[in-house]
Design an enzyme around this catalytic site. Structure first.
Site, short mmCIF file in Angstrom:
data_model
loop_
_atom_site.label_atom_id
_atom_site.label_comp_id
_atom_site.label_asym_id
_atom_site.label_seq_id
_atom_site.Cartn_x
_atom_site.Cartn_y
_atom_site.Cartn_z
N HIS A 123 0.81 -1.21 0.00
CA HIS A 123 0.00 0.00 0.00
C HIS A 123 0.85 1.26 0.00
O HIS A 123 1.93 1.32 0.59
CB HIS A 123 -0.92 0.01 1.23
CG HIS A 123 -0.19 -0.09 2.53
ND1 HIS A 123 0.28 1.03 3.21
CD2 HIS A 123 0.16 -1.15 3.29
CE1 HIS A 123 0.88 0.65 4.32
NE2 HIS A 123 0.83 -0.68 4.40
N ASP A 124 0.35 2.27 -0.72
CA ASP A 124 0.91 3.62 -0.71
C ASP A 124 2.29 3.73 -1.34
O ASP A 124 2.99 4.72 -1.14
CB ASP A 124 0.94 4.19 0.71
CG ASP A 124 -0.42 4.17 1.37
OD1 ASP A 124 -1.34 4.80 0.84
OD2 ASP A 124 -0.58 3.48 2.40
N GLY A 145 5.11 -1.02 2.65
CA GLY A 145 4.28 0.16 2.42
C GLY A 145 5.06 1.46 2.36
O GLY A 145 6.14 1.60 2.94
#
Length: 273
Positions: free
Chosen positions: A127-128, A145
């Site tokens: 994520h991200d 992440g």
């Protein structure tokens, strides 16, 4: 060539939501699932057994191989179901078992992958993350992440990258490396925990950098990592001597921009090119 005038081709065993947006020439193979908020660009090919969920956009011409999972909720215990995105660029190759997760509220609700990038089997984009163009992930690469990977970076098989780490453009991470600190543009990181092991000279030559540009970058690297004083002081010394050299300026900008992690450095002044 892609057949942009053809409608999507969907295998009878695939499950595709009516609201999904499919470009011309899309091919969805056996046993794939495509969610209602998915956008597939022209000529995208899901070979078979691919699961695409969430607010995921896949750019024109990208190919996705069996058992890849794209856009399912992030592996973050703080995630509370907020709407977030995964954007994948054009002409990427996403091989077997690859996983990519959308963003979270703490990272701007977006995970993005650039154009013409390659993700070999079982690699992971968390994520991200922000992954640039023409990046190569070898098998089993693990990107935690909030990482940033610059254009033309290459990660060797089994490499693991700590959350919030930045990998500069044209950097190279060796196989099985455990990277917990930022890697400068054009740098090579090796080992667990990874250390800076010189410049990615092979990659620079393959990308058409001139002999003079590589020579000057080597000189700047040596001054930056083998001179006297602190890294901050050496950074200013490099700026004074090599200011205006494009590659040196890029390394200096990377160092000055800073990040959540420290900078990956050579071991005891060794590993100079």
């Amino acid at each position: 060539m892609r057949d942009h005038d053809a409608g999507p081709h969907i295998h009878p065993s695939a499950v595709v939501a009516h609201a999904a947006r499919l470009g011309r020439g899309v091919h969805i193979g056996p046993f794939c699932t495509v969610g209602p908020d998915v956008v597939l660009g022209e000529g995208v090919r899901l070979v078979s057994h691919v699961a695409v969920a969430g607010h995921t956009t896949i750019g024109d011409g990208t190919r996705v191989f069996p058992f890849a999972s794209l856009g399912h909720e992030p592996q973050d215990l703080k995630f509370r179901g907020e709407t977030s995105e995964l954007r994948i660029g054009r002409d990427c190759m996403i091989r077997e078992g690859v996983t990519m997760n959308p963003g979270t509220a703490a990272g701007g609700l977006l995970t993005s992958v650039g154009d013409r990038s390659v993700f070999l089997a079982q690699s992971h984009v968390a994520h991200d993350c922000r992954v640039g163009d023409e990046v190569i992930f070898s098998n089993n690469v693990m990107l935690a992440g909030h990482c940033t990977v610059g254009d033309n970076a290459i990660l060797g098989g089994g490499a693991a990258v700590h959350q919030f780490v930045r990998l500069g453009r044209h950097s190279f991470v060796g196989g099985l490396a455990g990277v917990e600190h930022d890697v400068i543009p054009y740098g090579i990181a090796l080992g667990n925990r990874a250390h800076l092991a010189g410049l990615n000279v092979v990659g620079l030559k393959r990308r058409g950098f001139s002999r003079e540009a590589i020579h000057e970058l080597r000189r700047a690297y040596k001054l930056l990592f083998s001179g006297a004083g602190t890294l901050r002081e050496r950074t200013e010394a490099v700026a004074a001597e090599f200011g205006g050299h494009p590659q040196a300026d890029e390394v200096l900008a990377f160092l000055r921009d800073g990040g959540e992690r420290a900078i990956c450095v050579p071991r005891d002044g060794r590993d100079l090119p």
